[in-house]
Design a protein around this motif. Sequence first.
Motif, mmCIF file in Angstrom:
data_model
loop_
_atom_site.group_PDB
_atom_site.id
_atom_site.type_symbol
_atom_site.label_atom_id
_atom_site.label_comp_id
_atom_site.label_asym_id
_atom_site.label_seq_id
_atom_site.Cartn_x
_atom_site.Cartn_y
_atom_site.Cartn_z
ATOM 1 N N ASP A 1 -96.977 11.012 -52.922
ATOM 2 C CA ASP A 1 -95.594 11.467 -52.737
ATOM 3 C C ASP A 1 -95.088 12.127 -54.011
ATOM 4 N N ASP B 1 -92.111 11.879 -55.228
ATOM 5 C CA ASP B 1 -91.017 11.182 -55.909
ATOM 6 C C ASP B 1 -91.481 10.136 -56.927
ATOM 7 N N GLN C 1 -93.037 7.465 -56.518
ATOM 8 C CA GLN C 1 -93.086 6.068 -56.065
ATOM 9 C C GLN C 1 -94.517 5.573 -56.079
ATOM 10 N N ARG D 1 -95.293 -0.722 -55.602
ATOM 11 C CA ARG D 1 -94.579 0.513 -55.341
ATOM 12 C C ARG D 1 -93.326 0.546 -56.199
ATOM 13 N N ARG E 1 -87.981 5.226 -56.386
ATOM 14 C CA ARG E 1 -87.971 6.669 -56.390
ATOM 15 C C ARG E 1 -87.451 7.145 -57.748
HETATM 16 MG MG MG Z 1 -90.453 7.901 -51.524
#
Ligand code: MG
Length: 320
Positions: free
Chosen positions: A105, A107, A109, A208, A211
């Motif tokens: 991703d 962002d 993350q 995780r 963001r």
């Molecule tokens: Mg995300």
Amino acid sequence: MAPAQTLMADPVQPVISLVVPFYNEELVIDEFRSCIVPVLEATNELFEVICVNDGSHDRTAEMLDAICAEDPRFKAAHFSRNFGHQAAVTAGLHIARGRCAIVLDADLQDPPELIRSLLAKWREGFDIVYAQRRARAGEGRMKRGTAFLFYRTLAKLTEIEIPVDTGDFCLIDRRVIDILNAMPEHNRYIRGLRAWVGFRQAAVEFDRRERYAGESKYPLRRMVRLALDGVFSLSWAPLRMAIWLGLLLAATSLIVAIVLLVRKMTGTYETAGWASMIAIVLFLGGVQLVCIGAVGEYIGRIYDEVKQRPLYIIARTSGL
Ligand code: MG
Ligand code: UDP
């Protein structure tokens, strides 16, 4: 037979193709680039970064173009509109030329440092290495709770083994990329397809993160849609549910009929029960509509498939 040139090794074929979907990510692009480049350079392998701009409305497109102009290892494909995250990842895998692809991703993350562990497993001989979440920071109770329940329900509903708590963050070997690319289905749930193909798969655990900036592009409505794609593209369970519910109700009605008959014969039958009647009628109506809805979901998906529209449209590219 394959044409001779495809049999020859491409001298500039990158080893790693990073596939990254971007949808209105102007706030994270610069940070993304400055985090990802050192990690990829440290691998000492030839790499390319495929940025798929999924019809962003902000400055994502210009910013990606500028990066591609500066750094030839970056390539961008701009969709003609927003086709969704799964379509963007699909396009990235179509474009990727590397000996493996890593889906990540934008962002941040998905921690870029994990790429090293993914590559290490790949070198051990695994064809698919997926990142499995141990913890999720900065995501509300609602998102964590629903995700927890969803992954476990889906695992129960399908016959193939879908690892729980895995997103799209993974490494895929070239031969699996080619197989995924040859699958034409429209309502794509990539983590399901990835489990379905088999091969040697391994997991790498990670926490995780939050963001980096901006907001999640997955409001509840889109999460539900993705979840439904997951269930309906991998499982028959909703169709079977109609059969089981039908059998259950038929059995119940038989028992009720016998009880009523006995009461009629023994003279204990009373003709009351408007309320219970209405409740039963509404209940049956509800069950029938749910079952028709489930069938409808499959028909809708069949309709999508027979139309054979492309999964996405690339309006223009840069660096490709
Ligand atoms: Mg995300
Ligand atoms: N994304 C996309 N198209 C969409 C929605 C999201 O390409 O329609 C991208 C987004 O830019 C990000 C990734 O998919 O790189 C994951 O989205 P997001 O972080 O919003 O989802 P979450 O992590 O909250 O589940």
